[in-house]
Write a protein that holds these residues in place. Structure first.
Motif, mmCIF file in Angstrom:
data_model
loop_
_atom_site.group_PDB
_atom_site.id
_atom_site.type_symbol
_atom_site.label_atom_id
_atom_site.label_comp_id
_atom_site.label_asym_id
_atom_site.label_seq_id
_atom_site.Cartn_x
_atom_site.Cartn_y
_atom_site.Cartn_z
ATOM 1 N N GLU A 164 3.613 35.384 6.081
ATOM 2 C CA GLU A 164 2.299 35.078 5.515
ATOM 3 C C GLU A 164 1.224 35.082 6.606
ATOM 4 N N VAL A 165 1.540 34.520 7.762
ATOM 5 C CA VAL A 165 0.587 34.507 8.874
ATOM 6 C C VAL A 165 0.296 35.942 9.311
ATOM 7 N N ALA A 166 1.339 36.743 9.421
ATOM 8 C CA ALA A 166 1.171 38.138 9.835
ATOM 9 C C ALA A 166 0.300 38.897 8.835
ATOM 10 N N ARG A 167 0.545 38.672 7.549
ATOM 11 C CA ARG A 167 -0.250 39.334 6.511
ATOM 12 C C ARG A 167 -1.717 38.917 6.623
ATOM 13 N N GLN A 168 -1.960 37.619 6.850
ATOM 14 C CA GLN A 168 -3.320 37.089 6.983
ATOM 15 C C GLN A 168 -4.054 37.730 8.169
ATOM 16 N N LEU A 169 -3.318 37.946 9.271
ATOM 17 C CA LEU A 169 -3.918 38.515 10.482
ATOM 18 C C LEU A 169 -3.873 40.050 10.495
ATOM 19 N N ARG A 170 -3.311 40.619 9.438
ATOM 20 C CA ARG A 170 -3.184 42.082 9.282
ATOM 21 C C ARG A 170 -2.388 42.734 10.411
ATOM 22 N N VAL A 171 -1.261 42.121 10.747
ATOM 23 C CA VAL A 171 -0.323 42.681 11.720
ATOM 24 C C VAL A 171 1.080 42.547 11.138
#
Length: 190
Positions: A164-171
């Motif tokens: 979820e964090v990765a998706r939020q940061l677009r990585v």
């Protein structure tokens, strides 16, 4: 046995000139390919080399028909030599089955190695000069320090996953793990 290899780069080019020269040189079989010299995967060249036996000679019309770079040419010819196969280029009059031809080919090889060394030196000097001016090469970082602070804060909440964090940061999660190795251990602990 003399085995010929002919290559044309585009569909518009015709291999007849090469075929005629290879036949005049006494080649009993000729493998022909339509492919760019930059291509590493050339099925007809592979087939020609697989077909050959110790004592045979691979014949090409010109050196550039066999390889695009000197490095690639030397690697190919060394591979042939290791199997006891000779190499001959008709236009440049190089024949590694003769002492003089071997000498000429090794001089070509030495010049290519010298050229690679000079290029390496220039590249290193250029990079050092750029570093001295405060410039660093490479790809820009995907995550800024601010992004990493946000990621740490989000990961402090156990209900939020790395994905979820990765998706939020677009990585990708892998990028996040690379920048924050501790994130991997947090996932294992949960």
């Amino acid at each position: 046995m003399l085995i010929g290899y002919a290559r044309v780069s585009t569909q518009d080019q015709k291999p007849e000139l090469q075929h005629d020269a290879l036949a005049a040189a006494g080649c009993e079989k000729v493998f022909t390919e339509k492919a760019s010299g930059a291509q590493r995967d050339r099925p007809e060249l592979t087939a020609a080399i697989a077909y050959m036996r110790e004592g045979d000679t691979l014949v090409v019309w010109k050196l550039d028909r066999l390889a695009r770079s000197m490095k690639q040419l030397i690697e190919t010819v060394e591979g042939l030599e290791a199997r006891g196969i000779g190499f001959r280029s008709l236009t440049e009059a190089i024949d590694t089955t003769t002492p003089g031809g071997k000498l000429v080919f090794h001089i070509f090889g030495a010049l290519a190695e010298f050229e690679r060394s000079i290029i390496r030196e220039r590249t290193r000097a250029g990079l050092d000069a750029a570093r001295a001016r405060g410039r660093t090469g490479g790809r820009p970082k995907k995550l800024s320090e601010g992004d990493l602070r946000v990621a740490r804060a989000m990961l402090a909440d156990e209900t939020i996953t790395v994905e979820e964090v990765a998706r939020q940061l677009r990585v990708s999660p892998a990028t996040l793990y690379r920048h924050m190795p501790a994130a991997r251990s947090q996932v294992r602990e949960r």
